[in-house]
Design an enzyme around this catalytic site. Structure first.
Site, mmCIF file in Angstrom:
data_model
loop_
_atom_site.group_PDB
_atom_site.id
_atom_site.type_symbol
_atom_site.label_atom_id
_atom_site.label_comp_id
_atom_site.label_asym_id
_atom_site.label_seq_id
_atom_site.Cartn_x
_atom_site.Cartn_y
_atom_site.Cartn_z
ATOM 1 N N ASP A 59 -14.813 28.837 0.802
ATOM 2 C CA ASP A 59 -15.262 27.590 1.437
ATOM 3 C C ASP A 59 -16.491 27.822 2.315
ATOM 4 O OD1 ASP A 59 -13.092 26.409 0.251
ATOM 5 O OD2 ASP A 59 -11.998 25.998 2.105
ATOM 6 N N HIS A 95 -13.942 24.521 -4.242
ATOM 7 C CA HIS A 95 -13.616 23.093 -4.307
ATOM 8 C C HIS A 95 -14.620 22.331 -5.167
ATOM 9 C CE1 HIS A 95 -10.466 22.880 -1.155
ATOM 10 N NE2 HIS A 95 -11.139 23.872 -0.598
ATOM 11 N N HIS A 114 -10.277 33.658 2.562
ATOM 12 C CA HIS A 114 -9.918 33.302 3.942
ATOM 13 C C HIS A 114 -8.489 32.781 4.003
ATOM 14 C CE1 HIS A 114 -11.268 29.400 2.439
ATOM 15 N NE2 HIS A 114 -10.838 28.788 3.532
HETATM 16 FE FE FE Z 1 -10.344 25.191 1.011
HETATM 17 ZN ZN ZN Z 2 -10.856 26.587 3.914
#
Ligand code: FE
Ligand code: ZN
Length: 256
Positions: free
Chosen positions: A134, A172, A57
């Site tokens: 994400d 993450h 993204h």
């Molecule tokens: Fe991110």
């Molecule tokens: Zn993001």
């Protein structure tokens, strides 16, 4: 058998960038390069030549290294069709159900909007590996910046049904705080309690908690469990309306 080698590179505060090497041909894709220098350095140290960038993204902490890595290597940039205008240097745009092949490694692409409107995930079925940016996190999911709870629940549903051993390479290291929240809505879940202990032990040694597996996520991730009665009760709702449960859980996490 896995056809790819995956190298995990921690960058910035809590991002993971991945180098994915096709064993048969030596082609190497970089997933979501937040930055360029640590990625180029790691590839050089391994003797790997970067041939592709795979973007999930458009956020800066996923595409920030695109143009510098392309300038240094001449690689091809691949990303979401629905967001092609926001991906720096994109040359190959992919959408739901399309296959992307570099060397002998083939990924299937899923559209997984919710965090952003044009978010994709790459699944390498022969290697049991999922790169989901994400959208799905270890014991969590991305914030809904550009999508609705219905969209995100549908997106997560596409990932939830992948085979048990699928490794979840998210972008993450948020797992410890995600689990703290998960315990607040699903505290009676023994699998979640066990995961909490295991993750605390890893973090005490500064080790990554990523990748997890789809089996683990299905058992412990509250955002995949909005259709489970125990989880629904945790937010005072009924599992017959999983979208409402999902929305309530996501909202609670936003202010946790
Ligand atoms: Fe991110
Ligand atoms: Zn993001």
């Amino acid at each position: 058998m896995s056809r790819i080698d995956v190298e995990q590179i921690p960058v910035l505060k809590d991002n993971y960038v991945y180098l994915v090497r096709d064993r048969a041909t030596g082609k190497v894709g970089v997933v979501d390069p937040a930055v360029s220098d640590p990625v180029l350095e790691r590839a050089k140290a391994l003797g790997w030549t970067i041939t592709h960038i795979l973007n999930t993204h458009h956020h800066g902490d996923h595409v920030g290294g695109n143009l510098a890595i392309k300038a240094a290597t001449g690689c091809t940039i691949v990303g979401p069709k629905a967001d092609r205008d926001r991906i720096p240097g994109i040359e190959i745009a992919l959408g739901d159900g399309e296959k992307f092949r570099f060397g002998d490694a083939e990924a299937e692409v899923f559209d997984v909007p919710g965090h952003t409107r044009g978010h994709i995930a790459f699944w390498f079925p022969e290697s049991d590996a999922l790169f989901c940016g994400d959208t799905l996190f270890a014991c969590g999911c991305g914030r809904l910046f550009e999508g609705t709870p219905q969209q995100m629940w549908t997106s997560l549903g596409k990932l939830k049904r992948l085979p048990d051993p699928t490794r979840v390479y998210c972008a993450h290291e948020y797992t410890q705080s995600n689990i703290r929240f998960a315990l607040s809505v699903d505290g009676g879940n023994p699998a979640l309690q066990a995961r909490s202990r295991a993750v605390d032990a890893l973090r005490a040694e500064n080790k990554p908690t990523v990748p997890s597996t789809i089996a683990e996520e299905r058992a412990t991730n509250p955002f995949l469990r909005a259709d489970e009665q125990t989880l629904a009760r945790g937010v005072g709702l009924d599992a017959k309306d999983p979208v409402a449960v999902f929305a309530a859980v996501r909202k609670a996490k936003d202010v946790f």
